[in-house]
Scaffold this motif. Structure first.
Motif: not given
Ligand code: NAD
Ligand code: 2VS
Length: 486
Positions: A150-155, A177-182, A230-237, A389-391, A287-289, A254-257
């Motif tokens: 489970v890789i999760s973000p900081w928001n 689980v790997k929570p966000s470093e933040e 995973f939840t986080g940025e599209t590029r990380t996805g 672009e997502e800000i 908030v991604c939404l 679950e990525c950006g919007g």
């Molecule tokens: N669609 C959704 O449900 C949803 C919900 C919340 C946030 N988001 C998105 O998340 C983003 C903000 O969160 P963020 O900045 O923490 O995202 P991020 O992608 O930078 O980081 C998310 C997680 O991924 C980890 N990570 C980064 N690079 C990695 C890699 N190469 N391999 C494995 N793990 C890696 C980070 O350490 C962190 O734990 C925004 O783009 C937002 O839209 C989406």
């Protein structure tokens, strides 16, 4: 000095190599504590503990026993509500007044909801006719997938982490689980709760660190991980999808919007203003939404813009514990640099700054924090980078439109496809437009109104797959068909 350790096989552990990094408050940049950074050794230990736990008491439990334990976890989060609230607000800087309604209650609810879903889900069955006339029965049988990363973000740290851990455990998996470093705090605290509730060692593990060449990459490339959510940025996805391709592991992303809000002239103006304010500015726009593009039908454009500016001017910036505050800092100074670069870009691209646009003066105690002004722009061209672009900050662009066809095309003109919000009192029109949105989610006359039984996820580059309710079962279980010849 506070330390955030890994939680592996039921115990808090430091990194063998002694590597740590700082966790700082975005409110004033003060040091909260030191976080242990996992290397290959800690990630390997966590994944092996999770693999082993599948064969221990956890693997032998009935679904009813598992869900009873998870209900206990939910109750214990509620009993320790204030500790979770304090930890979450310290890490993120968000106001208590918001986290106590959104983040922490959902952290508990995520464990209850999936226990219920699982308890009430029927099994698939088909009777097949055969030439001998006796037939056969087909029965769908679900088993846990195994070890889930489970890789999760900081928001919304606790909310978004438990949103994955809840269903993963309800289905009988184990997790690392790997929570966000933040935001390491609430995930670390959850380890204590798991132990207090008697969740067997190795079922829930936590490793801290960054993404590339750190805990995130070590975890997602670990060969004993069976699936990655995973939840986080599209590029990380994209990076995670590549890692998962080795060994054909399943992913849920679950990525950006870059979500549109559509405000028709026949809306209830005050409801639309209140909802759009929340969707653009709650959680400091992180908030991604959230709505970053607002389209308003021309007859009410001036009135809507005027009311939004009045409401933005009323937002109360302040420390998390200030009961009047409803607007905190961004999560980090690094993220503020990103958001401020878009504030500058908006001006370069020709925007009119209707309100905000800079860094507020918060006084000597807070000026080292990650504060930004809530901001509204108008006048940008549709191909501006700020529109595309997502800000992920407290800002939106408001633009008039004239026809339904025009606004549908504008709303869909993006690589993202997470959510849309539509404001009108005409239900037929609302549904007609909703059906044409190229998004995974649409809210009509509301926003972020969540029913955990429903499908949640994004279209286009906003993600892959759906979680929520029974939809999570597809990802968190392996479905086996058992054919019984009669
Ligand atoms: N669609 C959704 O449900 C949803 C919900 C919340 C946030 N988001 C998105 O998340 C983003 C903000 O969160 P963020 O900045 O923490 O995202 P991020 O992608 O930078 O980081 C998310 C997680 O991924 C980890 N990570 C980064 N690079 C990695 C890699 N190469 N391999 C494995 N793990 C890696 C980070 O350490 C962190 O734990 C925004 O783009 C937002 O839209 C989406
Ligand atoms: O920032 C994104 C918010 C996501 C919300 C959920 O995943 C949820 O409500 O379950």
């Amino acid at each position: 000095m506070k330390e955030f350790r890994h939680f592996i096989n039921g115990e808090y552990t430091a990194s063998v190599n002694g590597k740590t990094f700082e966790n700082r408050s975005p409110v004033d940049n003060s040091l909260i504590g030191m976080v242990h950074e996992a290397g290959q050794i800690e990630v390997d230990a966590a994944v092996k503990a999770a693999k082993q736990a599948l064969k221990g008491p956890w693997g032998r439990m009935t679904a009813a026993q598992r869900t009873a334990l998870l209900n206990k976890v939910a109750d214990r989060i509620n009993e320790r509500f204030d500790e979770f609230l304090h930890a979450e607000c310290l890490d993120t800087g968000k106001p208590h007044s918001i986290a106590c309604h959104i983040d922490i209650p959902r952290g508990a609810a995520n464990f209850k909801a999936f226990s219920e879903t699982l308890s009430n889900h029927p099994t698939e069955g088909f009777r097949l006719d055969t030439p001998d006339g006796k037939g056969a029965l087909n029965v769908g049988h679900r088993t846990p997938k195994g070890v889930i990363a489970v890789i999760s973000p900081w928001n919304l740290p606790l909310l978004l982490m438990t949103w994955k851990v809840g269903p993963a455990l309800a289905c009988g998996n184990t997790v690392v689980v790997k929570p966000s470093e933040e935001t390491p705090a609430t995930t670390t605290l959850l380890g204590e709760v798991m132990n207090e509730c008697g969740v067997p060692a190795g079922v829930f593990n936590v490793v801290h660190g960054f993404g590339p060449q750190s805990a995130g990459e070590f975890l997602t490339t670990h060969p004993l991980v069976d699936a990655i959510t995973f939840t986080g940025e599209t590029r990380t996805g994209e990076a995670i999808m590549k890692a998962a391709s080795v060994g054909l592991r399943n992913i849920s992303l679950e990525c950006g919007g870059k979500n549109p809000g559509i405000v028709f002239a026949d809306c209830d103006l005050e409801k639309a203003v209140e909802g759009t304010m929340r969707s653009a500015f709650v959680n400091c726009g992180q908030v991604c939404l959230g709505t970053e593009r607002v389209y308003v039908e021309r007859p009410i454009y001036d009135a809507f813009l005027k009311r939004m500016k009045e409401e933005v001017a009323k937002l109360k910036l302040g420390r998390p514990e200030d009961p009047e505050a409803n607007f905190g800092p961004l999560v980090s100074l690094e993220h503020r640099d990103k958001v401020i670069s878009y504030y500058q870009l908006a001006v370069e691209e020709g925007a009119t700054v209707e309100i905000g646009g800079g860094i507020p003066d918060m006084g000597v105690d807070l000026n080292n924090g990650a504060w930004v002004e809530p901001t509204i722009w108008t006048g940008l061209k549709d191909d501006a980078r700020v529109i595309n672009e997502e800000i992920f900050g407290p800002c939106c662009h408001i633009r008039p439109f004239d026809t339904e066809e025009e606004v549908i095309a504008l709303a869909n003109d993006t690589h993202y496809g997470l959510a849309a919000a539509i404001w009108t009192e005409n239900s037929a029109k609302a549904v007609r437009v909703a059906e044409q949105m190229e998004t995974g989610l649409v809210w009509i006359n509301s926003w972020f109104l969540r029913d955990l039984r429903t499908a949640f996820g994004g279209a286009k580059q906003s993600g892959i797959g759906r979680e929520g309710g029974v939809h999570g079962l597809e990802f968190y279980t392996e479905l086996k068909n058992i054919c019984i010849k009669l």
